[in-house]
Design a protein around this motif. Structure first.
Motif, PDB file in Angstrom:
ATOM      1  N   LYS A   1      27.052  -5.181 -24.919  1.00 44.57           N
ATOM      2  CA  LYS A   1      27.181  -4.706 -26.305  1.00 44.57           C
ATOM      3  C   LYS A   1      25.896  -4.010 -26.756  1.00 44.57           C
ATOM      4  CE  LYS A   1      30.387  -8.421 -27.439  1.00 44.57           C
ATOM      5  NZ  LYS A   1      30.567  -9.686 -28.145  1.00 44.57           N
ATOM      6  N   VAL A   2      24.742  -4.540 -26.332  1.00 37.40           N
ATOM      7  CA  VAL A   2      23.458  -3.912 -26.658  1.00 37.40           C
ATOM      8  C   VAL A   2      23.393  -2.538 -26.010  1.00 37.40           C
ATOM      9  CG1 VAL A   2      20.935  -4.089 -26.440  1.00 37.40           C
ATOM     10  CG2 VAL A   2      22.299  -6.146 -26.919  1.00 37.40           C
ATOM     11  N   PHE A   3      23.751  -2.468 -24.742  1.00 37.39           N
ATOM     12  CA  PHE A   3      23.751  -1.195 -24.013  1.00 37.39           C
ATOM     13  C   PHE A   3      24.666  -0.189 -24.706  1.00 37.39           C
ATOM     14  CE2 PHE A   3      25.346   1.798 -20.898  1.00 37.39           C
ATOM     15  CZ  PHE A   3      24.195   2.201 -20.237  1.00 37.39           C
ATOM     16  N   ASN A   4      25.886  -0.610 -25.010  1.00 34.18           N
ATOM     17  CA  ASN A   4      26.849   0.295 -25.651  1.00 34.18           C
ATOM     18  C   ASN A   4      26.323   0.816 -26.979  1.00 34.18           C
ATOM     19  OD1 ASN A   4      28.582  -0.094 -23.498  1.00 34.18           O
ATOM     20  ND2 ASN A   4      29.854  -1.594 -24.561  1.00 34.18           N
ATOM     21  N   LYS A   5      25.718  -0.051 -27.767  1.00 33.67           N
ATOM     22  CA  LYS A   5      25.174   0.365 -29.068  1.00 33.67           C
ATOM     23  C   LYS A   5      23.988   1.309 -28.873  1.00 33.67           C
ATOM     24  CE  LYS A   5      24.860   0.132 -33.563  1.00 33.67           C
ATOM     25  NZ  LYS A   5      25.857   0.716 -34.432  1.00 33.67           N
ATOM     26  N   ALA A   6      23.132   0.997 -27.919  1.00 28.46           N
ATOM     27  CA  ALA A   6      21.940   1.826 -27.684  1.00 28.46           C
ATOM     28  C   ALA A   6      22.314   3.260 -27.305  1.00 28.46           C
ATOM     29  CB  ALA A   6      21.071   1.205 -26.599  1.00 28.46           C
ATOM     30  N   PHE A   7      23.381   3.415 -26.565  1.00 29.94           N
ATOM     31  CA  PHE A   7      23.745   4.749 -26.068  1.00 29.94           C
ATOM     32  C   PHE A   7      24.971   5.334 -26.775  1.00 29.94           C
ATOM     33  CE2 PHE A   7      21.132   2.827 -22.829  1.00 29.94           C
ATOM     34  CZ  PHE A   7      20.203   3.835 -22.642  1.00 29.94           C
ATOM     35  N   LYS A   8      25.279   4.766 -27.939  1.00 33.92           N
ATOM     36  CA  LYS A   8      26.388   5.276 -28.757  1.00 33.92           C
ATOM     37  C   LYS A   8      26.140   6.752 -29.073  1.00 33.92           C
ATOM     38  CE  LYS A   8      28.028   4.699 -33.408  1.00 33.92           C
ATOM     39  NZ  LYS A   8      27.823   3.957 -34.646  1.00 33.92           N
ATOM     40  N   GLY A   9      27.175   7.561 -28.911  1.00 35.78           N
ATOM     41  CA  GLY A   9      27.060   8.987 -29.222  1.00 35.78           C
ATOM     42  C   GLY A   9      26.493   9.821 -28.084  1.00 35.78           C
ATOM     43  N   MET A  10      26.176   9.187 -26.960  1.00 30.84           N
ATOM     44  CA  MET A  10      25.663   9.923 -25.806  1.00 30.84           C
ATOM     45  C   MET A  10      26.735   9.951 -24.724  1.00 30.84           C
ATOM     46  SD  MET A  10      21.747   8.521 -25.551  1.00 30.84           S
ATOM     47  CE  MET A  10      21.260   9.688 -24.290  1.00 30.84           C
ATOM     48  N   THR A  11      26.824  11.066 -24.040  1.00 30.81           N
ATOM     49  CA  THR A  11      27.771  11.165 -22.930  1.00 30.81           C
ATOM     50  C   THR A  11      27.155  10.534 -21.682  1.00 30.81           C
ATOM     51  OG1 THR A  11      26.911  13.275 -22.123  1.00 30.81           O
ATOM     52  CG2 THR A  11      28.636  13.371 -23.850  1.00 30.81           C
ATOM     53  N   GLN A  12      28.016  10.242 -20.714  1.00 32.24           N
ATOM     54  CA  GLN A  12      27.539   9.707 -19.435  1.00 32.24           C
ATOM     55  C   GLN A  12      26.587  10.713 -18.786  1.00 32.24           C
ATOM     56  OE1 GLN A  12      28.014   6.616 -18.361  1.00 32.24           O
ATOM     57  NE2 GLN A  12      26.667   7.029 -16.649  1.00 32.24           N
ATOM     58  N   ALA A  13      26.879  11.994 -18.917  1.00 32.22           N
ATOM     59  CA  ALA A  13      26.009  13.032 -18.349  1.00 32.22           C
ATOM     60  C   ALA A  13      24.620  13.002 -19.000  1.00 32.22           C
ATOM     61  CB  ALA A  13      26.643  14.415 -18.512  1.00 32.22           C
ATOM     62  N   GLN A  14      24.570  12.763 -20.297  1.00 33.49           N
ATOM     63  CA  GLN A  14      23.270  12.676 -20.978  1.00 33.49           C
ATOM     64  C   GLN A  14      22.477  11.456 -20.500  1.00 33.49           C
ATOM     65  OE1 GLN A  14      25.008  12.831 -24.957  1.00 33.49           O
ATOM     66  NE2 GLN A  14      23.835  14.708 -25.387  1.00 33.49           N
ATOM     67  N   ILE A  15      23.165  10.354 -20.292  1.00 30.47           N
ATOM     68  CA  ILE A  15      22.491   9.148 -19.805  1.00 30.47           C
ATOM     69  C   ILE A  15      21.965   9.376 -18.390  1.00 30.47           C
ATOM     70  CG2 ILE A  15      22.826   6.712 -19.185  1.00 30.47           C
ATOM     71  CD1 ILE A  15      24.924   6.628 -21.508  1.00 30.47           C
ATOM     72  N   VAL A  16      22.771  10.010 -17.549  1.00 28.03           N
ATOM     73  CA  VAL A  16      22.334  10.329 -16.182  1.00 28.03           C
ATOM     74  C   VAL A  16      21.114  11.246 -16.222  1.00 28.03           C
ATOM     75  CG1 VAL A  16      22.995  11.587 -14.072  1.00 28.03           C
ATOM     76  CG2 VAL A  16      24.580   9.934 -15.100  1.00 28.03           C
ATOM     77  N   LYS A  17      21.154  12.262 -17.053  1.00 32.12           N
ATOM     78  CA  LYS A  17      20.030  13.203 -17.166  1.00 32.12           C
ATOM     79  C   LYS A  17      18.769  12.491 -17.660  1.00 32.12           C
ATOM     80  CE  LYS A  17      18.102  17.238 -17.076  1.00 32.12           C
ATOM     81  NZ  LYS A  17      17.636  17.739 -15.794  1.00 32.12           N
ATOM     82  N   MET A  18      18.930  11.601 -18.632  1.00 34.98           N
ATOM     83  CA  MET A  18      17.783  10.854 -19.143  1.00 34.98           C
ATOM     84  C   MET A  18      17.180  10.002 -18.032  1.00 34.98           C
ATOM     85  SD  MET A  18      17.375   8.325 -22.432  1.00 34.98           S
ATOM     86  CE  MET A  18      18.697   7.274 -21.923  1.00 34.98           C
ATOM     87  N   ASN A  19      18.025   9.328 -17.251  1.00 36.06           N
ATOM     88  CA  ASN A  19      17.532   8.530 -16.133  1.00 36.06           C
ATOM     89  C   ASN A  19      16.788   9.399 -15.122  1.00 36.06           C
ATOM     90  OD1 ASN A  19      18.320   5.945 -16.906  1.00 36.06           O
ATOM     91  ND2 ASN A  19      20.355   6.173 -16.031  1.00 36.06           N
ATOM     92  N   GLN A  20      17.320  10.573 -14.839  1.00 40.76           N
ATOM     93  CA  GLN A  20      16.655  11.485 -13.905  1.00 40.76           C
ATOM     94  C   GLN A  20      15.305  11.948 -14.457  1.00 40.76           C
ATOM     95  OE1 GLN A  20      19.736  14.450 -13.574  1.00 40.76           O
ATOM     96  NE2 GLN A  20      20.652  13.484 -11.777  1.00 40.76           N
ATOM     97  N   SER A  21      15.274  12.271 -15.731  1.00 37.09           N
ATOM     98  CA  SER A  21      14.027  12.729 -16.353  1.00 37.09           C
ATOM     99  C   SER A  21      12.977  11.630 -16.357  1.00 37.09           C
ATOM    100  CB  SER A  21      14.287  13.204 -17.794  1.00 37.09           C
ATOM    101  OG  SER A  21      15.138  14.318 -17.795  1.00 37.09           O
ATOM    102  N   LEU A  22      13.372  10.421 -16.728  1.00 34.97           N
ATOM    103  CA  LEU A  22      12.424   9.302 -16.744  1.00 34.97           C
ATOM    104  C   LEU A  22      11.975   8.956 -15.328  1.00 34.97           C
ATOM    105  CD1 LEU A  22      14.016   7.078 -19.513  1.00 34.97           C
ATOM    106  CD2 LEU A  22      11.871   8.360 -19.657  1.00 34.97           C
ATOM    107  N   GLY A  23      12.885   9.077 -14.367  1.00 33.95           N
ATOM    108  CA  GLY A  23      12.516   8.854 -12.971  1.00 33.95           C
ATOM    109  C   GLY A  23      11.479   9.858 -12.504  1.00 33.95           C
ATOM    110  N   LYS A  24      11.633  11.101 -12.920  1.00 35.06           N
ATOM    111  CA  LYS A  24      10.662  12.149 -12.556  1.00 35.06           C
ATOM    112  C   LYS A  24       9.291  11.858 -13.188  1.00 35.06           C
ATOM    113  CE  LYS A  24       9.171  16.072 -10.949  1.00 35.06           C
ATOM    114  NZ  LYS A  24       8.588  16.032  -9.616  1.00 35.06           N
ATOM    115  N   VAL A  25       9.294  11.430 -14.455  1.00 34.08           N
ATOM    116  CA  VAL A  25       8.033  11.072 -15.122  1.00 34.08           C
ATOM    117  C   VAL A  25       7.352   9.937 -14.369  1.00 34.08           C
ATOM    118  CG1 VAL A  25       7.030  10.085 -17.232  1.00 34.08           C
ATOM    119  CG2 VAL A  25       8.747  11.894 -17.412  1.00 34.08           C
TER     120      VAL A  25
END
Length: 155
Positions: A124-148
């Motif tokens: 429920k915390v995860f769902n609320k945190a990423f409310k309004g974001m697409t799966q593609a946006q979450i994947v991109k964020m993970n990739q960006s943070l991984g690169k950092v």
């Protein structure tokens, strides 16, 4: 990040925290941790114990050093957490058959049940945190943070 103002006499600061990615990372992490502490308390866990349990659940069997690496924690800290989880009957900790110096951790049936119980709440915390974001946006964020992180690991 903002560049220097066009007018050097401007009183506008060069740095705006809202434009600094680490501002958002640190604040999101702090708020996440606060919410997770309250959420996990409902199932008699804290964030550190939950992290050890979920890492062990993910890998089936994990050494203390693996858990420390994946949890970004010190080995003595993980050793203490594993000891408490063992006392609570949530994990088994045994010397490796391949190398007696290595302690391998596995979940007990009660530990597996505790992980499932906690994950029902933390989802429920995860769902609320990423409310309004697409799966593609979450994947991109993970990739960006991984690169950092990769870039920082080069330092």
């Amino acid at each position: 990040m903002s560049n220097a103002p066009d007018n050097p006499s401007s009183e506008e600061p060069f740095f705006h925290r809202e434009e600094f990615p680490f501002y958002w990372v640190v604040n999101a992490h702090a708020r996440y941790t606060q919410i997770m502490e309250v959420t996990l308390k409902k199932v008699q866990l804290d964030v550190s114990r939950f992290r050890v349990l979920t890492i062990t659940d993910q890998y089936g069997t994990a050494s203390i050093s693996q858990i420390a690496q994946y949890a970004i924690a010190k080995m003595p800290t993980v050793t203490k957490i594993v000891g408490r989880l063992r006392e609570d009957g949530l994990v088994n900790a045994l010397s490796s058959e391949r190398d007696a110096r290595v302690t391998e951790v596995t979940l007990t049936p009660a530990g597996k049940a505790k992980v499932l119980e906690a994950q029902r709440l933390t989802q429920k915390v995860f769902n609320k945190a990423f409310k309004g974001m697409t799966q593609a946006q979450i994947v991109k964020m993970n990739q960006s943070l991984g690169k950092v992180l990769d870039n920082l690991n080069e330092l």
